[in-house]
Scaffold this motif. Structure first.
Motif, PDB file in Angstrom:
ATOM      1  N   ARG A 113       0.838  -1.198   0.000  1.00  0.00           N
ATOM      2  CA  ARG A 113       0.000   0.000   0.000  1.00  0.00           C
ATOM      3  C   ARG A 113       0.873   1.249   0.000  1.00  0.00           C
ATOM      4  NH1 ARG A 113      -1.509  -1.498   5.981  1.00  0.00           N
ATOM      5  NH2 ARG A 113      -0.072  -0.119   7.032  1.00  0.00           N
ATOM      6  N   ASP A 114       0.262   2.348  -0.398  1.00  0.00           N
ATOM      7  CA  ASP A 114       0.966   3.629  -0.477  1.00  0.00           C
ATOM      8  C   ASP A 114       1.025   4.277   0.905  1.00  0.00           C
ATOM      9  OD1 ASP A 114       1.395   3.380  -3.174  1.00  0.00           O
ATOM     10  OD2 ASP A 114      -0.522   4.308  -3.709  1.00  0.00           O
ATOM     11  N   PRO A 115       1.883   5.311   1.056  1.00  0.00           N
ATOM     12  CA  PRO A 115       1.946   6.006   2.350  1.00  0.00           C
ATOM     13  C   PRO A 115       0.591   6.609   2.717  1.00  0.00           C
ATOM     14  CG  PRO A 115       3.746   6.715   0.907  1.00  0.00           C
ATOM     15  CD  PRO A 115       2.849   5.850   0.083  1.00  0.00           C
ATOM     16  N   SER A 116       0.324   6.758   4.014  1.00  0.00           N
ATOM     17  CA  SER A 116      -0.910   7.427   4.449  1.00  0.00           C
ATOM     18  C   SER A 116      -0.658   8.929   4.422  1.00  0.00           C
ATOM     19  CB  SER A 116      -1.268   7.075   5.883  1.00  0.00           C
ATOM     20  OG  SER A 116      -1.100   5.732   6.110  1.00  0.00           O
ATOM     21  N   PRO A 117      -1.526   9.700   3.768  1.00  0.00           N
ATOM     22  CA  PRO A 117      -1.302  11.147   3.691  1.00  0.00           C
ATOM     23  C   PRO A 117      -1.156  11.778   5.075  1.00  0.00           C
ATOM     24  CG  PRO A 117      -3.090  10.484   2.231  1.00  0.00           C
ATOM     25  CD  PRO A 117      -2.687   9.263   2.998  1.00  0.00           C
ATOM     26  N   GLU A 118      -1.899  11.266   6.078  1.00  0.00           N
ATOM     27  CA  GLU A 118      -1.829  11.917   7.394  1.00  0.00           C
ATOM     28  C   GLU A 118      -0.509  11.633   8.131  1.00  0.00           C
ATOM     29  OE1 GLU A 118      -4.668   8.347   7.913  1.00  0.00           O
ATOM     30  OE2 GLU A 118      -4.113   9.770   6.354  1.00  0.00           O
ATOM     31  N   LEU A 119       0.265  10.633   7.642  1.00  0.00           N
ATOM     32  CA  LEU A 119       1.554  10.340   8.307  1.00  0.00           C
ATOM     33  C   LEU A 119       2.732  10.993   7.587  1.00  0.00           C
ATOM     34  CD1 LEU A 119       1.086   6.526   9.111  1.00  0.00           C
ATOM     35  CD2 LEU A 119       1.044   8.433  10.722  1.00  0.00           C
ATOM     36  N   GLU A 120       2.465  11.507   6.405  1.00  0.00           N
ATOM     37  CA  GLU A 120       3.568  11.942   5.540  1.00  0.00           C
ATOM     38  C   GLU A 120       4.404  13.077   6.137  1.00  0.00           C
ATOM     39  OE1 GLU A 120       2.951  10.710   0.915  1.00  0.00           O
ATOM     40  OE2 GLU A 120       1.520  12.163   1.754  1.00  0.00           O
ATOM     41  N   ALA A 121       3.754  14.062   6.773  1.00  0.00           N
ATOM     42  CA  ALA A 121       4.502  15.210   7.299  1.00  0.00           C
ATOM     43  C   ALA A 121       5.427  14.758   8.432  1.00  0.00           C
ATOM     44  CB  ALA A 121       3.535  16.286   7.779  1.00  0.00           C
ATOM     45  N   ASP A 122       4.903  13.941   9.354  1.00  0.00           N
ATOM     46  CA  ASP A 122       5.732  13.458  10.466  1.00  0.00           C
ATOM     47  C   ASP A 122       6.885  12.597   9.951  1.00  0.00           C
ATOM     48  OD1 ASP A 122       4.232  14.697  12.322  1.00  0.00           O
ATOM     49  OD2 ASP A 122       3.191  12.897  13.055  1.00  0.00           O
ATOM     50  N   TYR A 123       6.586  11.809   8.933  1.00  0.00           N
ATOM     51  CA  TYR A 123       7.612  10.923   8.366  1.00  0.00           C
ATOM     52  C   TYR A 123       8.748  11.747   7.754  1.00  0.00           C
ATOM     53  CZ  TYR A 123       9.375   6.697   6.035  1.00  0.00           C
ATOM     54  OH  TYR A 123      10.138   5.634   5.641  1.00  0.00           O
ATOM     55  N   ALA A 124       8.362  12.762   6.999  1.00  0.00           N
ATOM     56  CA  ALA A 124       9.377  13.622   6.375  1.00  0.00           C
ATOM     57  C   ALA A 124      10.207  14.301   7.462  1.00  0.00           C
ATOM     58  CB  ALA A 124       8.698  14.656   5.471  1.00  0.00           C
ATOM     59  N   ALA A 125       9.559  14.736   8.537  1.00  0.00           N
ATOM     60  CA  ALA A 125      10.297  15.410   9.624  1.00  0.00           C
ATOM     61  C   ALA A 125      11.253  14.431  10.301  1.00  0.00           C
ATOM     62  CB  ALA A 125       9.309  15.981  10.639  1.00  0.00           C
ATOM     63  N   ALA A 126      10.800  13.194  10.495  1.00  0.00           N
ATOM     64  CA  ALA A 126      11.664  12.191  11.141  1.00  0.00           C
ATOM     65  C   ALA A 126      12.883  11.899  10.263  1.00  0.00           C
ATOM     66  CB  ALA A 126      10.871  10.916  11.398  1.00  0.00           C
ATOM     67  N   LEU A 127      12.661  11.814   8.963  1.00  0.00           N
ATOM     68  CA  LEU A 127      13.785  11.556   8.051  1.00  0.00           C
ATOM     69  C   LEU A 127      14.772  12.721   8.066  1.00  0.00           C
ATOM     70  CD1 LEU A 127      11.897  10.004   5.020  1.00  0.00           C
ATOM     71  CD2 LEU A 127      13.569   8.840   6.468  1.00  0.00           C
ATOM     72  N   GLU A 128      14.220  13.919   8.104  1.00  0.00           N
ATOM     73  CA  GLU A 128      15.058  15.113   8.132  1.00  0.00           C
ATOM     74  C   GLU A 128      15.889  15.128   9.419  1.00  0.00           C
ATOM     75  OE1 GLU A 128      15.817  17.319   5.977  1.00  0.00           O
ATOM     76  OE2 GLU A 128      16.948  18.552   7.425  1.00  0.00           O
ATOM     77  N   GLN A 129      15.256  14.796  10.537  1.00  0.00           N
ATOM     78  CA  GLN A 129      15.972  14.775  11.811  1.00  0.00           C
ATOM     79  C   GLN A 129      17.080  13.715  11.785  1.00  0.00           C
ATOM     80  OE1 GLN A 129      13.708  13.378  15.153  1.00  0.00           O
ATOM     81  NE2 GLN A 129      15.161  14.198  16.649  1.00  0.00           N
ATOM     82  N   PHE A 130      16.763  12.571  11.190  1.00  0.00           N
ATOM     83  CA  PHE A 130      17.747  11.484  11.103  1.00  0.00           C
ATOM     84  C   PHE A 130      18.944  11.920  10.248  1.00  0.00           C
ATOM     85  CE2 PHE A 130      17.869   6.523  10.790  1.00  0.00           C
ATOM     86  CZ  PHE A 130      18.961   6.527  11.642  1.00  0.00           C
ATOM     87  N   ALA A 131      18.627  12.587   9.144  1.00  0.00           N
ATOM     88  CA  ALA A 131      19.704  13.066   8.258  1.00  0.00           C
ATOM     89  C   ALA A 131      20.597  14.050   9.006  1.00  0.00           C
ATOM     90  CB  ALA A 131      19.100  13.716   7.015  1.00  0.00           C
ATOM     91  N   GLN A 132      19.980  14.928   9.788  1.00  0.00           N
ATOM     92  CA  GLN A 132      20.751  15.904  10.583  1.00  0.00           C
ATOM     93  C   GLN A 132      21.654  15.167  11.559  1.00  0.00           C
ATOM     94  OE1 GLN A 132      20.916  19.204  10.783  1.00  0.00           O
ATOM     95  NE2 GLN A 132      19.503  19.648   9.106  1.00  0.00           N
ATOM     96  N   LEU A 133      21.090  14.188  12.247  1.00  0.00           N
ATOM     97  CA  LEU A 133      21.851  13.479  13.278  1.00  0.00           C
ATOM     98  C   LEU A 133      23.000  12.667  12.669  1.00  0.00           C
ATOM     99  CD1 LEU A 133      18.848  12.323  15.480  1.00  0.00           C
ATOM    100  CD2 LEU A 133      20.663  13.876  16.193  1.00  0.00           C
ATOM    101  N   ARG A 134      22.723  12.026  11.540  1.00  0.00           N
ATOM    102  CA  ARG A 134      23.757  11.191  10.899  1.00  0.00           C
ATOM    103  C   ARG A 134      24.797  12.040  10.167  1.00  0.00           C
ATOM    104  NH1 ARG A 134      22.634   8.332   6.514  1.00  0.00           N
ATOM    105  NH2 ARG A 134      23.628   6.385   7.034  1.00  0.00           N
ATOM    106  N   GLY A 135      24.373  13.228   9.771  1.00  0.00           N
ATOM    107  CA  GLY A 135      25.248  14.072   8.963  1.00  0.00           C
ATOM    108  C   GLY A 135      24.967  13.914   7.482  1.00  0.00           C
ATOM    109  N   ASN A 136      24.192  12.906   7.115  1.00  0.00           N
ATOM    110  CA  ASN A 136      23.858  12.656   5.709  1.00  0.00           C
ATOM    111  C   ASN A 136      22.502  11.984   5.626  1.00  0.00           C
ATOM    112  OD1 ASN A 136      25.929  13.287   3.632  1.00  0.00           O
ATOM    113  ND2 ASN A 136      27.241  12.174   5.056  1.00  0.00           N
ATOM    114  N   PRO A 137      21.757  12.257   4.543  1.00  0.00           N
ATOM    115  CA  PRO A 137      20.456  11.571   4.441  1.00  0.00           C
ATOM    116  C   PRO A 137      20.635  10.080   4.203  1.00  0.00           C
ATOM    117  CG  PRO A 137      20.865  12.968   2.518  1.00  0.00           C
ATOM    118  CD  PRO A 137      22.030  13.154   3.438  1.00  0.00           C
TER     119      PRO A 137
END
Ligand SMILES: Cc1ncc(COP(=O)(O)O)c(C=O)c1O
Length: 464
Positions: A38-62
């Motif tokens: 199944r495709d991503p749920s639209p209501e989870l997409e913003a939080d997911y993008a933010a979590a990925l962004e935070q992870f990229a910041q923490l790791r230093g790379n996406p």
């Protein structure tokens, strides 16, 4: 008289533990059995993008893919934290051989939850460590390879580091190593020199001199064999006694799923034997996936297996070696070999691989390969510009998509990911796309669905 019972065995057999396992199995089945792509749920997409962004910041790379798992799946299907469910055709680059949330595995892993320690290592080995070592040595020797010992460790890179230490100690005075063009050995300082990718060692000091021997070229079989033997000869005479060994991947993983016939490897191995240079098979990616448990068994190179490393699908990694190479005390040790969970999983997986009909020309690994290949070949006949290949063997499957350039291949991978199939690149010129399916879990229907998505994705990209 009754056998004295260990408290640990009484605990595992306790009715409450048995019942807890059943309840866990039932809950897992109830929650995962209806998972479908199944495709991503639209209501989870913003939080997911933010979590990925935070992870990229923490790791230093996406991350390579926008992948954050939710922690549940079913077979080849995996749920991500954005609510999407995808076909996992790369399984952590060959790690998750049981697929996702396999009930039988969860069942045995419950024993790790109630075990006394999270990790096992030099001063804290439980029975599983012994059992896994024993199974690996028995499997490695089953066609006569002279491998007597097994040293467990936590990663493929550490298994290779341990192999190198063993080899250098065994060959005093040696300071070089032989490897194939396009080799991949791991990410430590030393292994990044053996890995034939300049960008993987950019900025790092040179540690060990590596002499690269050309690999087999199926389009010029005889010439390439001659060239490889000639290159080996040249290095052996230029640096007599200087090589600790020749590290070989019998199916090159990161190098693009290239392999060679017995005769190619045997010609090199005979030269090495004459020169007294040990032969070292890196089976970290190949173990379990070819038409025999070890690729050297499939290629009937057992007699040449002086030292072998395994990893990935074994969950705990290992270096296997013969008596003559047994290192002096103090050379190898570590705090962690693996988690108790990984060791119990390793035992389970080795048992399944041994008894599940995976090997031989008609074993499950060969069937999985054929099922993918039939579809790739059909698509190639209809649209030769879309796909070339296939390459690889057994549970290692690769193809070239569209023009095979690194940019287009990355785009194909990104589009496949969005369409619900997780794959990965291999090799660089051209870039191939590889599948390392979960061999104990993948079904023929899943393979067909993945191939449908692949076909639609390639057709769409080609029309753009
Ligand atoms: C052939 C080979 N050797 C060594 C390694 C390194 O293993 P790890 O990533 O567990 O350190 C890999 C990993 O991809 C591999 O494919």
């Amino acid at each position: 008289m009754d056998e004295p019972k260990l408290t640990a065995d009484l605990l595992k057999a306790d009715w409450r533990v048995v019942k807890a396992k059943r309840l866990l199995r039932e809950a897992l089945a109830e929650h995962s059995e209806n998972l479908t792509r199944r495709d991503p749920s639209p209501e989870l997409e913003a939080d997911y993008a933010a979590a990925l962004e935070q992870f990229a910041q923490l790791r230093g790379n996406p991350l390579y893919f926008p992948f954050l798992g939710s922690g549940v799946g079913r077979g080849s299907l995996v749920e991500l934290a954005d609510g999407s469910v995808k076909y996992d055709m790369i399984s952590g680059i060959g790690v998750h051989v049981c697929g996702h949330s396999m009930p039988e595995l969860v069942d045995v892993l419950t024993d790790a939850v109630i075990a006394d320690t999270v990790m096992q290592g030099n001063l804290q080995q439980n029975r599983e460590s012994l059992e896994v070592s024993e199974r690996l040595v028995a499997l490695a020797r089953q066609q006569g390879a002279p491998l007597d010992h097994c040293f467990l460790t936590s990663s493929g890179a550490m298994a290779n580091e341990n192999a190198l230490k063993i080899l250098f100690q065994y060959r005093p005075g040696s300071h070089r190593i032989l490897a194939f063009d396009n080799a991949f050995a791991g990410r430590s300082l030393v292994l990044s020199q053996i890995t034939d990718r300049p960008q993987y060692r950019a900025g790092l000091p040179a540690t060990i001199p590596v002499d690269f021997v050309p690999f087999f070229d199926p389009d010029h079989a005889e010439v390439s064999q001659h060239d490889a033997v000639a290159a080996l000869h040249m290095y052996l005479s230029r640096y007599p006694g200087a090589h600790c060994g020749f590290m070989m991947e019998l199916v090159q993983g990161e190098g693009g799923y290239r392999t060679a016939p017995h005769s190619f490897f045997a010609a090199l191995c005979q030269e090495l034997r004459q020169a007294g240079v040990p032969i070292y098979f890196d089976e970290i990616q190949t173990f379990g996936r070819t038409l025999a448990p070890f690729a050297y068994q499939m290629l009937e190179l057992d007699q040449y297996a002086d030292i072998v490393t395994v990893g990935k699908m074994t969950q705990v990694c290992a270096t296997l070696f013969g008596n003559a190479m047994n290192p002096k005390p103090g050379l190898l040790s570590q705090t962690f070999t693996a988690s108790t969970t990984a060791l119990i999983a390793a035992k389970f997986i080795l048992h399944k691989l041994e008894h599940g009909g995976f090997y031989g020309p008609d074993g499950r690994n060969a069937q999985i390969h054929r099922r993918f290949c039939i579809r790739f070949e059909k698509l190639h006949r209809q649209h030769p510009e879309l796909i070339r290949g296939p390459w690889g063997v057994g549970g290692m499957v690769a193809f070239t998509a569209l023009d095979g350039s690194p940019t287009v291949s990355k785009r194909v991978l990104t589009e496949l990911f969005s369409a619900g199939v997780i794959a990965f690149a291999a090799g660089s010129d051209p870039t191939r796309i590889r599948f390392l399916p979960s061999l104990l879990a993948v079904t023929d229907d899943e393979i067909d669905s993945v191939c449908d998505i692949l076909e639609q994705t390639l057709l769409r990209l080609h029309e753009e």
